[in-house]
Design a protein around this motif. Sequence first.
Motif, PDB file in Angstrom:
ATOM      1  N   MET A 154       7.426   0.833  12.277  1.00  0.00           N
ATOM      2  CA  MET A 154       6.208   0.836  11.888  1.00  0.00           C
ATOM      3  C   MET A 154       5.269   2.262  11.631  1.00  0.00           C
ATOM      4  O   MET A 154       5.395   2.799  12.619  1.00  0.00           O
ATOM      5  N   SER A 155       4.602   2.008  10.661  1.00  0.00           N
ATOM      6  CA  SER A 155       4.067   3.304  10.411  1.00  0.00           C
ATOM      7  C   SER A 155       2.773   3.766  11.554  1.00  0.00           C
ATOM      8  O   SER A 155       2.150   2.768  11.986  1.00  0.00           O
ATOM      9  N   ILE A 178      -5.317   4.275   9.851  1.00  0.00           N
ATOM     10  CA  ILE A 178      -5.906   3.792   8.613  1.00  0.00           C
ATOM     11  C   ILE A 178      -7.554   4.081   8.455  1.00  0.00           C
ATOM     12  O   ILE A 178      -8.082   4.292   9.784  1.00  0.00           O
ATOM     13  N   ASN A 189       0.178  -1.656   9.927  1.00  0.00           N
ATOM     14  CA  ASN A 189       0.342  -0.465   9.312  1.00  0.00           C
ATOM     15  C   ASN A 189      -0.166   0.861  10.296  1.00  0.00           C
ATOM     16  O   ASN A 189      -0.545   1.929   9.438  1.00  0.00           O
TER      17      ASN A 189
END
Length: 588
Positions: free
Chosen positions: A1-2, A6, A260
């Motif tokens: 998972m990044s 964000i 994300n």
Amino acid sequence: MSTTPIQASEVDVVVVGSGAGGLSAAVTAAYHGLKVVVVEKAEVCGGATSWSGGWAWTPGNPLAKAAGVNEDREEFRTYLRHRLGARYNAARVDAFLEAVPHMVGFFHQRTSLQFTPGAKINDIYGDTPGAGTGHRSVGPAPYNARNIKPGLRAKMRHQLYATSFLGMGIMAGEDLSKFLSASQGSIPGILHAAKRVTTHLFDLAVHRRNMQLVNGTALTARLMKSADDLGVDIRVSTAAHQLLTDDAGRVTGVKLSGPNGDYTLAARRGVVLATGGFPQNAALRAELFPHTPTGNEHWSLAPAEANGAGLDMARAVGARFNTEVASPAAWCPVSLIKYPNGKTGTFPHIMDRAKPGSIGVLANGKRFVNEANGYYDYVDAMIKATGEGQAVQAWQIADSRYVRRFPLGMAKPLPVPLTPYLRCGYLVKGNTLEELAAKCGIDPAQLATTVANFNANAAKGIDPEFGRGESAFNRYGGDAKNTPNPSLGPIEKGPFYAVKVVPGSFGTFAGIDVDAAARVLNESGNVIAGLYTAGNDQASVMGGHYPAGGINLGPALTFGYVAARDMAGATAYEDDGTEAPALEDRTR
């Protein structure tokens, strides 16, 4: 998972959690034109709501009035004053009673959440002044999951397997009655059951899930469909970690982590915490639950995600954790079953205890409670009857006639075989009561005496020891065809069976303190601007008492609705256009 952050974004309302309280707030806020995001740390929505019976205590609701039942609100207050005693909070109770009929009317008239009336569902304590004999509850109407688009359907929690038949839910009321009648040879019941099961097997083959939604799954599905129709952004696998505040202490947003990466969401109108309380937090259970020295001597029916995260976030910004309740949790007797995959299932004993031909006993062979009373009372009595340092447990026992007519815990009646439940050790069998007692560790002589006395009185339709079957609530949970008392029947035909029962809960009653508008309060009793809570994160409006079935979901739906209306600045009710009382009036 990044883990790449964000860019922060801004909405009107962030709802943390997706049970009844959270989704109620989301739908209501979106209906009033607010931009809403729901974040859920599990892979699916619904929380404990999806695994519940779905019934909500909603006194004075419009479905009752449509049926000609127009009770004065003072009747509800009278009942609650007597049941809650010193825990009766007039401001919060009045806010609930004021809003609940409009909440039901709003959802029933303006959204996809359609209700069915609980016309025959009685308040638990029928001898208490103000007690109701029906029409104070609503449940979600059954729903076909084909009405939900596949992407949204994938975010829905499945029916709790332990309370299903092959993953298919059975709704309390007519649906359940027909299934039980099928086990007793009723042709209409057999046809009904055959149609439901055949449809379910087809759905499993085609859709890989139960599509005939009832109970809590129907409630969640209808709320999610309503939210989606109104443009609510529902994000799963997204955990909230921290509330953001400005220099004045107002809550302005949330720090999140999702598929994300990490990001923040600013909330112009407010944040609603609805994360399900702390039933899966072993440390808090050890601190607050009786007879739970390590926190692991208790089994919750809530998902693992209900671990007190919302409580932690609220306390970090000064919220008061209210433990001054009659009970820290909504007790429910449960039994544990080992599945072939090695996992342990938790089964809630809701309806089997009231059926004629079964009793609950402790290891001493004695009864300890009116088994047909509410599930809270069963566990409360079990705890109080257990000596300090002893394991809290009981045995629900029945004879062979009972187990072929009614469920005994997770063990199903005819035509389902008992062999799987016996093989895994869930169900214990003895050809005589003495043999059953020896296998369970129950005092054999006392068990024989207890059963003999119970049988003699049951034949006359009385229970001098606990009054079982005297209340309308007891009789409704029994078998109407059984005379002279629907809830009493002898235990006399071997072989005999038993299921071990241990303490569990639906959720927690201790929680975050709020005012009548569901606004979170700090240690000084002042409002923390921009922060609301609903559902089991909120300290129970019932003060830790359990006066009626549905007193978790009814307030959850209602205070989610109340919180959203406050954030939206709504003045007129959505169902009839009447003006709502001002906040000052609601908090007197």
